[in-house]
Design an enzyme around this catalytic site. Structure first.
Site, PDB file in Angstrom:
ATOM      1  N   ILE A 208     -10.335  43.437  67.702  1.00 31.96           N
ATOM      2  CA  ILE A 208      -9.919  44.439  66.893  1.00 31.96           C
ATOM      3  C   ILE A 208      -9.363  45.603  67.315  1.00 31.96           C
ATOM      4  CG2 ILE A 208     -10.978  45.955  65.042  1.00 31.96           C
ATOM      5  CD1 ILE A 208     -11.229  43.059  64.093  1.00 31.96           C
ATOM      6  N   HIS A 209      -8.113  46.215  66.821  1.00 31.25           N
ATOM      7  CA  HIS A 209      -7.474  47.077  67.506  1.00 31.25           C
ATOM      8  C   HIS A 209      -6.281  48.049  66.763  1.00 31.25           C
ATOM      9  CE1 HIS A 209      -4.010  44.081  68.147  1.00 31.25           C
ATOM     10  NE2 HIS A 209      -3.444  45.379  67.869  1.00 31.25           N
ATOM     11  N   ARG A 210      -6.115  47.323  65.249  1.00 37.02           N
ATOM     12  CA  ARG A 210      -4.858  48.073  64.790  1.00 37.02           C
ATOM     13  C   ARG A 210      -5.495  49.466  64.282  1.00 37.02           C
ATOM     14  NH1 ARG A 210      -0.447  45.898  62.938  1.00 37.02           N
ATOM     15  NH2 ARG A 210       0.042  43.826  63.459  1.00 37.02           N
ATOM     16  N   ARG A 243      -8.603  52.146  72.259  1.00 36.55           N
ATOM     17  CA  ARG A 243      -8.702  52.982  71.099  1.00 36.55           C
ATOM     18  C   ARG A 243      -9.923  52.505  70.258  1.00 36.55           C
ATOM     19  NH1 ARG A 243      -3.614  52.313  68.700  1.00 36.55           N
ATOM     20  NH2 ARG A 243      -3.959  50.488  67.687  1.00 36.55           N
TER      21      ARG A 243
END
Length: 360
Positions: A208-210, A243
């Protein structure tokens, strides 16, 4: 000898670019100059990365990163233009949908250098995504559009590309060549499965990074609540993007799943080979899951790889906790052969032959 300049800016682009570089080196008919914009700083992309992956080292490294979209694209445009004026290539090759992609295409087009866009025609139909803007603009100014799927070709046809002086060809997905090549060596290069004491098919691989997920507290909370619930059935392994880590800390979220540091490409391949399923908001990982015969739950509202959903190999679950968990449970009981040819074969060679015709 004809010359091409390849613009790369992120680790996945280097992996894809390596496929074409090997074909170019095999034929010995074209000189390739590689430019690394530096868009995605990646600690895993050391000298060892290039040696182990058998990727030619870039002649130029622009080291442009950590800026706003406008500043980043503008600086890349300026520096790539200088390189093109010095190198005088017959064509410029760009991949995908990053700021590096758009900057390379713009710099070439303004100097009347031919542009080849690999992974052309992909659409999420979400114009709020910076990647969608980059891919639409790059497609429109390219000379050769290398499409991975029939759907990509259809997208361009629907946008009127039949009326443009642009060559549209379906070659297949170059990432398939890369996965097949590197899968033969990843087990020798990575010990991640034994290091983490993982059992084949007994864990779920998640990424999960968007920004659309990480920067929205409700979405991020919902996704990780789902991963916690899934973790009760099968262990969830998540390589933690910087992030995502920052935003989890900001929102004081401490999900009960197994976080690991970001991993190199060989380790990611081994995780893919050995997991039972993939849950991701990444675009590329959806296909790599398919290439490794794994179902994929997509934590987004759309996908560029619609044939995966259409053929039942992936499902768009969004960021609703209950939906994510239900879709995971449905895939647990599903059996499919993964034998359908969705992305072609020998893709690098097909792309090379089209590029050769373009620059003759």
């Amino acid at each position: 000898m004809k010359k091409i300049v390849t613009i790369l800016g992120a680790r996945p682009q280097f992996v894809k670019g390596a496929v074409l570089s090997r074909v170019i080196q095999k034929h010995k008919e074209v000189e390739e100059i590689i430019v690394h914009t530096g868009q995605h700083f990646d600690a895993n992309m050391s000298a060892v990365f290039f040696d182990e992956m058998q990727i030619p080292k870039p002649k130029y490294n622009l080291n442009i990163n950590g800026l706003s979209h406008g500043a980043m694209t503008g600086q890349m445009l300026e520096k790539i233009e200088d390189i093109l004026l010095a190198e005088k290539p017959d064509a410029v090759i760009v991949y995908g949908d990053t700021n590096s992609t758009l900057a390379g295409a713009l710099a070439a087009k303004k100097l009347q250098v031919k542009v080849v866009h690999i992974e052309a025609g992909l659409r999420s139909f979400n114009i709020q995504m910076p990647e969608e803007v980059n891919r639409i603009l790059t497609d429109r100014i390219a000379n050769l559009l290398s499409c991975p799927t029939d759907i990509a070709v259809s997208n361009l046809k629907n946008e009127g590309f039949n009326g443009f002086d642009i060559l549209v060809e379906k070659h297949g997905d170059i990432m398939k060549d890369a996965v097949e090549f590197y899968s033969k060596v990843s087990e020798e290069k990575s010990t991640i499965i034994s290091d983490l004491n993982l059992v084949k098919n007994e864990f779920v691989l998640a990424t999960i990074h968007r920004q659309e997920n990480t920067d929205d507290q409700e979405k991020l909370t919902n996704v990780f609540s789902a991963l916690e619930e899934i973790n009760k059935t099968k262990q969830v392994i998540l390589p933690l993007h910087p992030r995502t880590k920052k935003m989890l800390e900001k929102y004081c979220l401490q999900p009960n799943i197994t976080f690991i540091d970001p991993v190199g490409y060989f380790s990611m391949l081994e995780l893919l080979k050995n997991c039972s399923m993939v849950i991701t908001d990444s675009g590329g990982l959806q296909k790599e899951a398919f290439f490794n015969k794994k179902f994929c739950v997509i934590a987004r509202e759309e996908t560029e790889w619609k044939e995966l959903e259409k053929n039942g190999y992936a499902t768009i679950s969004g960021t609703n906790t209950e939906t994510l968990v239900n879709d995971f449970n449905q895939f647990l009981t599903l059996n499919k052969s993964f034998e359908e040819e969705l992305y072609g074969n020998n893709v690098g060679e097909k792309i090379y032959q089209s590029i050769k015709k373009l620059i003759q």
